[in-house]
Structures are given as structure tokens and as C-alpha cells.
Design an enzyme around this catalytic site. Structure first.
Site, PDB file in Angstrom:
ATOM      1  N   HIS A  81     -10.934  -1.981  11.730  1.00  0.00           N
ATOM      2  CA  HIS A  81      -9.824  -2.823  11.250  1.00  0.00           C
ATOM      3  C   HIS A  81      -9.622  -3.937  12.271  1.00  0.00           C
ATOM      4  CE1 HIS A  81      -5.326  -2.839   9.865  1.00  0.00           C
ATOM      5  NE2 HIS A  81      -6.036  -3.732   9.225  1.00  0.00           N
ATOM      6  N   SER A 112      -0.097  -3.484  11.987  1.00  0.00           N
ATOM      7  CA  SER A 112       0.492  -4.597  11.243  1.00  0.00           C
ATOM      8  C   SER A 112       1.694  -5.169  11.998  1.00  0.00           C
ATOM      9  CB  SER A 112       0.880  -4.173   9.826  1.00  0.00           C
ATOM     10  OG  SER A 112       1.620  -3.013   9.887  1.00  0.00           O
ATOM     11  N   CYS A 169       1.659  -7.593  14.196  1.00  0.00           N
ATOM     12  CA  CYS A 169       1.377  -7.976  15.580  1.00  0.00           C
ATOM     13  C   CYS A 169       0.641  -9.309  15.665  1.00  0.00           C
ATOM     14  CB  CYS A 169       0.557  -6.892  16.273  1.00  0.00           C
ATOM     15  SG  CYS A 169       1.482  -5.381  16.532  1.00  0.00           S
ATOM     16  N   GLY A 170       0.571 -10.045  14.562  1.00  0.00           N
ATOM     17  CA  GLY A 170      -0.004 -11.390  14.602  1.00  0.00           C
ATOM     18  C   GLY A 170      -1.519 -11.440  14.558  1.00  0.00           C
ATOM     19  N   THR A 185      -3.591 -12.079  11.962  1.00  0.00           N
ATOM     20  CA  THR A 185      -4.114 -13.253  11.256  1.00  0.00           C
ATOM     21  C   THR A 185      -3.894 -14.514  12.105  1.00  0.00           C
ATOM     22  OG1 THR A 185      -3.686 -12.140   9.167  1.00  0.00           O
ATOM     23  CG2 THR A 185      -4.081 -14.497   9.041  1.00  0.00           C
ATOM     24  N   GLU A 201      -0.871 -20.254  22.790  1.00  0.00           N
ATOM     25  CA  GLU A 201      -0.878 -20.014  24.248  1.00  0.00           C
ATOM     26  C   GLU A 201      -1.627 -18.722  24.590  1.00  0.00           C
ATOM     27  OE1 GLU A 201      -0.078 -22.463  25.813  1.00  0.00           O
ATOM     28  OE2 GLU A 201       1.638 -23.493  24.887  1.00  0.00           O
ATOM     29  N   ASP A 203      -9.530  -9.380   9.181  1.00  0.00           N
ATOM     30  CA  ASP A 203      -9.046  -8.018   8.913  1.00  0.00           C
ATOM     31  C   ASP A 203     -10.059  -6.908   9.180  1.00  0.00           C
ATOM     32  OD1 ASP A 203      -6.874  -6.391   8.075  1.00  0.00           O
ATOM     33  OD2 ASP A 203      -7.791  -6.125   6.112  1.00  0.00           O
ATOM     34  N   LYS A 241      -9.551  -2.104   1.735  1.00  0.00           N
ATOM     35  CA  LYS A 241      -9.232  -0.946   2.572  1.00  0.00           C
ATOM     36  C   LYS A 241     -10.019   0.298   2.126  1.00  0.00           C
ATOM     37  CE  LYS A 241      -6.147  -3.332   4.814  1.00  0.00           C
ATOM     38  NZ  LYS A 241      -6.402  -3.732   6.199  1.00  0.00           N
ATOM     39  N   ARG A 246       0.848  -1.186   0.000  1.00  0.00           N
ATOM     40  CA  ARG A 246       0.000   0.000   0.000  1.00  0.00           C
ATOM     41  C   ARG A 246       0.889   1.243   0.000  1.00  0.00           C
ATOM     42  NH1 ARG A 246      -1.973   0.965   4.346  1.00  0.00           N
ATOM     43  NH2 ARG A 246      -1.304  -0.769   5.638  1.00  0.00           N
ATOM     44  N   ARG A 265       2.168 -12.028  -0.388  1.00  0.00           N
ATOM     45  CA  ARG A 265       0.807 -12.278   0.095  1.00  0.00           C
ATOM     46  C   ARG A 265       0.220 -13.564  -0.458  1.00  0.00           C
ATOM     47  NH1 ARG A 265      -1.794  -8.222   3.545  1.00  0.00           N
ATOM     48  NH2 ARG A 265      -0.208  -6.620   3.698  1.00  0.00           N
ATOM     49  N   TYR A 278      -1.420  -3.376  -6.926  1.00  0.00           N
ATOM     50  CA  TYR A 278      -1.175  -4.163  -5.721  1.00  0.00           C
ATOM     51  C   TYR A 278      -2.299  -4.083  -4.677  1.00  0.00           C
ATOM     52  CZ  TYR A 278       1.487  -6.919  -2.585  1.00  0.00           C
ATOM     53  OH  TYR A 278       1.910  -7.959  -1.802  1.00  0.00           O
ATOM     54  N   ARG A 309       2.875  -3.947  19.750  1.00  0.00           N
ATOM     55  CA  ARG A 309       4.134  -4.675  19.994  1.00  0.00           C
ATOM     56  C   ARG A 309       5.022  -3.777  20.846  1.00  0.00           C
ATOM     57  NH1 ARG A 309       7.507  -8.420  17.024  1.00  0.00           N
ATOM     58  NH2 ARG A 309       5.771  -9.007  15.701  1.00  0.00           N
TER      59      ARG A 309
HETATM   60  C1  OXD Z   1      -2.998  -4.159   6.142  1.00  0.00           C
HETATM   61  C2  OXD Z   1      -3.528  -5.308   5.415  1.00  0.00           C
HETATM   62  O1  OXD Z   1      -2.057  -3.531   5.667  1.00  0.00           O
HETATM   63  O2  OXD Z   1      -4.463  -5.932   5.930  1.00  0.00           O
HETATM   64  O3  OXD Z   1      -3.524  -3.865   7.211  1.00  0.00           O
HETATM   65  O4  OXD Z   1      -3.067  -5.588   4.299  1.00  0.00           O
HETATM   66 MN    MN Z   2      -5.311  -4.983   7.606  1.00  0.00          MN
END
Ligand code: OXD
Ligand code: MN
Length: 595
Positions: free
Chosen positions: A240, A262, A264-265, A267, A506, A287, A220, A70, A379, A211, A410
Site C-alpha cells: 500500500h 489514511s 496522512c497526506g 496523495t 517543504e 496508492d 484493494k 470501504r 472522491r 462504492y 500522524r
Molecule cells: C484507502 C484508499 O482507503 O486508498 O486506502 O481508498
Molecule cells: Mn489506499
């Protein structure tokens, strides 16, 4: 297209765009598998994509090296008044932006097909659904939109003669002269890329990039930037956030929506496999969450997307086994490395790097080469329905009632593993001050703290100060039905730089504590920054963790928190008189509790 287009506005808009962009032909997408297969075969024949021998019906694309992510500095929120875009968005006045972009769009589809993609965000039967029409000259975009949204003739039928739709205009910005051979990934140079939003008109214009978030305009652009502005006007929320269902051993369901910047885990958490005995989790979204107050006064969440557009590097059977099982087939890969036996590879996947691969730039790669073989923002695009832990209710038209909101970031220090907000206003303060230390995946010095309120900085379609006010208004409307709010930090480290918490599956132990709080089973302990677990309240059965680590994970470092206050004050100051007084009061209250 198997049905007739009767919508007067749509026909007029498509004609107007065709006159401006001058494509060789116009094609109306029907969303069928045959259409997807035909476009993929054509792209494979032209060399734009490589079918993967090892994964059924899966393809690898390599973008132009300049078009990999992006482009936040080329993303615009355009209102007549700059103040309405606010300090966190780029702004150009609508007339000027449209003039510049109209010049770029003139003749920009020469030599190409113009695809018209009718799509629905959220299941078309959902009361939350919004219809968009994306016009694009990229067949890669069409195939990705097939996965990420609901494309098809049903959408045209739903539009009827005068139904409303969100026009989303996209071009890669690379017209072809007669006889000119196309490149595998056409796009325009960075200085002519524009990702523009006109929220007053519910209109999106994107130019120059093929992209992900720049080009798949349902994601987005529509589902966050335009939708957040609509949500404020109409009294709902576009966030988000991942959506997850946690199920206790007794079968009780808890629905969680969580926002993280982004890296920070997010997904991983969306597809968590709980490690605590008897607890299960189901994924509803990774997302974006659209949320509306239901007839019973609770807040109901729907995932407007139908696929995952996930970051590949770092994804492995250790970090996210459910994602790995999701992407075995029917997946579009972008900017991953290609192995000699026809599979994809990326950094931190389970298998070590083979002796030879083709890297994301299409060059020979071997382990002596120091550059990564996959781009860090490589991706996968994959249908959500393929996820082994997708919830049976993920497409439920009315959504699921949210019990818990989680914010996070984080932070190597300062922020404990988990903290519960005292009340809604305090939770809004936690969301508004969410921040993360920059990692190698972000621009800027590693370790700098970047505030990213509600993980919405790049996605809020209006003044962020007004967005904070909207959160307060929603809390007032929800009253006693408001979800409880928590803040987590999976990333606290020892002084020597070792992770204190194992993370991944965990993290379910922390989610369980949240559920126990909702049930009144645990009291926690009140601290100046919120309610923390007592050490014995975390279910650590079967986990090896030292008392010293546990103590540090739950320690409130009062000195360090006092030192946060001036930074938050300065961060808030940029919103001037758009900053709600209730937010400033939360800062004062915290400062007083710390004094
Ligand atoms: C982001 C994405 O950048 O989901 O947040 O791609
Ligand atoms: Mn996102």
C-alpha cells in the site's frame, strides 16, 4: 467486443455467473471511449449522475447515504484455516461464505445488465501484469474501472484460449422486479454487504456495495489483498505505497516508495512540488506498488493502477496543486457538493463555500448548515496520465528501482520528523509498528493511537505475522541492494497544539536529507530509536523555522519512547507463534538502547 472470446474457463465462468444472477442481458466491455461516453450519457439521462458544466467531460455521482466508504467489518479473508487469515482479518470458512453469498447472488441481477470487464493491473506489456475479469451490474463501476485499470479487448486477446485470470464477481445486490423503477445509487443494506476474498483460489466475491474499494475490484481486493497473498507465494511484494521519483539538481534520480495510514497526506506526497531549489519530483503512483527483484538484484516497483481514486476534501492548491490540475476534466466525482454554476466544491478546497449549493445528499445547503456539504470521504476518479507531474516512466514495463522506503503516521508527540533505520530488520520493525492517532476521519476517539503495520491492516490477504516474515525474507534476498528505510512524522505539535513543521512541498527537505544519507554526504546522529539528522544537516534555505521548533522536531523523548514499549509488546503478542523472532528481537534491542 471486437475480438472473439476463446478462453474456455472465462466463457464457462461468465455462463455460470449469468445462470446464478439472471441478468436481463450480458455486455462485454471493450474499454473504448465510445463505450464510456454511452454509459455516462445513459446514467445522466436516468438521473444517476450530473454532468458538470464547469469541467469538461466530468460527472458528479451521489451515493446512497449508507454506501460511502470501504466496509472493513464486512470484508473477509477466507481460508479453510482461520489461522491463515490471522488476527487482523475477518474470517468465515470458504464453504460457509460461498453458501451465504450464493444465496444472495441468486437472481440478484434481475432487471439489470451484466457487464463483463476484462482488465489488466499494470501495463499489459509489464512482466508484473495480472489479468482480472470483473463481472458487475453497475455501469458506474464500469466507468470507474475504465479509468483505474486498463480495460479492453487486448486483455481478451492476451488471455488466449487458456490464459489465467482472476475472477472478480460484483453485484450491487439490488434486483429489479418487472417494471420497477431504479434508484440513482442501488445497493444492499449493510448486513448483506460482503467483500470476500478466497486467496487460495485467487477469487473475489463482492456483494451489496457500489462504492470505491468495495466495488472497483482491481484496487484493494485484487491489487492488495489477493496480490499480497500471491506475492508471498511467488516471492514479490504488493504494498500500500505511493511511488515517487526525486531528481537532484545534478540530475540524479532517486525512487521512493512510501506507506502511510489514511489521512496522512499520501496523495499529497505522491504529487509533491519540492520547495528546495533545483530539486524536482515526478509521480509514478499514489496508492499501490507491486515490487519484484530485477535481474540486477534491485527491487523494481510498478504502479498496477492507471488512475487516482483520491479523497477530495482537503485537496486544494495549497495542499496538492498537482492533484487540482489533474482533475480539471475527464473526472468522476462522487459525493462532492454541487455549486449553482455547475462545479464541485468540498471542505478545505481553495474557494470559500458559496451562499448556496446542493450537498452530497442532494439537499439545499447554505453556510448556516452545520453539516459538511461534501462527504468527508468524497472522491475523484481521474486518469493518472492527466497529472502534470506524472513521470514519463510511470508505465515502464519493468518498473523503477526503489532506493528508499518511507513509513509514517500522524503523531502529535513522541515521533521525530525523520528517523533512519539502522538496517533492514530495524526498518521492518519500523513498518510493523507504524501507527497513527485517529482523526475525525476515522472511527474511534480522536487522538487514540492505532497501530497500522505497513498501512496494510485492511489490505493484507493473509496472516500479518507471516507478512512480517515475508518482509524479512525479501530483505535477505535483496541483501546489499535492499532499499534504505526511513520513518517520518510530519505532524508533531507544540505543547499548545501548533504544527512544528510546515509540511506539503517543504517535506522535500526531509527527502533531500534521505538522499544525502544514501550518498554518504551526511552522518546523522545515532539515537536509541535510529539515525536522526543533525540540525545543520537539514537544508532549510528559505524556510522560516525557529531553532526551538527545529530542536523539538528532532528531539528523541526517551521517556515517551520507553512508554511505547509495553504497547508494542502487547500489539505483537496477538500474532502468537506467527510473529517472527527477528521482530521481537528488534523490540528488545530498542528497549535496551532506551534503558
Ligand atoms: C484507502 C484508499 O482507503 O486508498 O486506502 O481508498
Ligand atoms: Mn489506499
Amino acid at each position: 467486443m471486437s475480438c472473439e472470446v476463446k478462453n474456455t474457463k472465462l466463457k464457462a465462468w461468465v455462463n455460470e455467473v449469468a445462470e446464478l444472477t439472471q441478468p436481463d442481458s450480458i455486455y462485454w466491455c471493450d474499454g473504448s471511449k465510445a463505450e464510456y461516453d454511452r454509459l455516462m450519457s445513459k446514467m445522466a439521462a436516468s438521473g444517476a449522475t450530473t454532468p458538470l458544466k464547469k469541467r469538461p467531460n466530468s460527472f458528479l455521482f451521489r451515493s446512497d447515504p449508507s454506501d460511502v466508504a470501504r466496509v472493513e467489518n464486512r470484508t473477509y479473508i477466507s481460508y479453510p484455516d482461520k489461522e491463515d487469515a490471522g488476527p487482523t482479518n475477518n474470517w468465515v470458512a470458504p464453504d460457509e461464505l460461498k453458501k451465504t453469498m450464493s444465496a444472495l447472488y441468486t437472481g440478484c441481477m434481475h432487471g439489470r445488465t451484466m457487464y463483463v470487464i476484462p482488465f489488466s493491473m499494470a501495463a499489459i506489456t509489464s512482466p508484473m501484469a495480472k489479468i482480472g475479469i470483473e463481472i458487475t451490474d453497475s455501469p458506474y463501476v464500469v466507468c470507474n474501472m475504465h479509468i483505474m485499470t486498463r480495460v479492453g479487448s487486448k486483455v481478451i486477446e492476451a488471455l488466449g484460449t487458456d490464459g489465467e485470470f482472476i475472477p472478480c464477481l460484483h453485484s450491487v445486490g439490488a434486483p429489479l422486479a418487472p417494471g420497477q423503477k431504479d434508484v440513482p445509487w442501488p445497493c444492499a443494506p449493510i448486513e448483506s454487504k460482503y467483500i470476500s476474498h478466497f486467496p487460495d483460489e485467487n477469487l473475489i466475491w463482492s456483494y451489496g456495495s457500489g462504492y470505491g474499494g468495495n466495488a472497483l475490484l482491481g484496487k484493494k481486493c485484487l491489487a492488495l489483498r489477493i496480490a499480497s497473498a500471491m506475492a508471498r507465494r511467488e516471492g514479490w511484494m504488493a504494498e500500500h505505497m505511493l511511488i515517487l521519483r526525486l531528481i537532484s539538481p545534478e540530475g540524479k534520480q532517486y525512487h521512493i516508495a512510501a506507506a502511510f495510514p489514511s489521512a496522512c497526506g499520501k496523495t499529497n506526497l505522491a504529487m509533491i512540488l519540492p520547495t528546495i531549489e533545483g530539486w524536482k519530483a515526478e509521480c509514478l503512483g499514489d496508492d499501490i506498488a507491486w515490487m519484484k527483484i530485477g535481474p540486477d538484484g534491485r527491487l523494481y516497483a510498478t504502479n498496477p493502477e492507471s488512475g487516482f481514486f483520491g479523497v477530495a476534501p482537503g485537496t486544494s492548491y495549497k495542499s496538492n496543486p498537482m492533484a487540482m490540475d489533474t482533475i480539471r476534466e475527464n473526472t468522476i466525482f462522487t459525493n462532492c457538493a454541487l455549486t449553482d454554476d455547475g462545479d464541485i466544491w468540498w471542505e478545505m478546497i481553495d474557494d470559500p463555500a458559496p451562499e448556496h449549493m446542493i450537498d452530497w445528499k442532494g439537499r439545499d445547503w447554505s453556510p448556516e448548515i452545520k453539516e459538511p456539504a461534501a462527504h468527508p470521504n468524497a472522491r475523484f476518479t481521474v486518469p493518472a496520465a492527466q497529472c502534470p507531474v506524472i513521470s514519463p516512466d510511470w508505465e515502464k514495463p519493468e518498473g523503477v528501482p526503489i532506493d528508499i522506503f518511507i513509513f509514517g503516521g500522524r503523531r502529535a508527540g513522541v515521533v521525530p520528523l525523520v528517523t533512519e533505520a539502522y538496517n533492514w530488520d530495524h526498518g521492518v520493525f519500523m513498518g510493523a509498528t507504524a501507527g497513527s492517532e485517529t482523526t475525525a476521519a476515522n472511527i474511534g476517539a480522536v487522538g487514540n493511537l492505532r497501530r497500522d503495520p505497513f498501512a496494510m491492516t485492511p489490505f493484507c490477504g493473509y496472516n500479518m505475522g507471516d507478512y512480517f516474515a515475508h518482509w524479512f525474507e525479501m530483505g535477505d534476498k535483496l541483501g546489499k541492494n535492499a532499499p534504505r528505510i526511513f520513518y517520518v512524522n510530519w505532524f508533531r505539535k507544540t505543547a499548545e497544539g501548533k504544527w512544528l513543521w510546515p509540511g506539503f512541498g517543504e517535506n522535500s527537505r526531509v527527502l533531500k536529507w534521505m538522499c544525502d544519507r544514501l550518498e554518504g554526504k551526511v552522518s546523522g546522529v545515532a539515537t536509541p530509536i535510529g539515525i536522526l539528522p543533525k540540525e545543520q544537516e537539514l537544508d532549510l534555505t528559505g524556510l522560516e523555522i525557529s531553532n526551538e521548533y527545529l530542536h523539538e522536531l528532532l528531539r528523541v523523548d526517551v521517556e515517551a519512547w520507553r512508554a511505547e514499549v509495553p504497547g508494542i509488546d502487547k500489539f505483537f503478542a496477538q500474532f502468537g507463534n506467527r510473529l517472527p523472532a527477528r521482530l521481537q528481537k528488534q523490540l528488545e534491542d530498542m528497549a535496551n538502547r532506551l534503558a
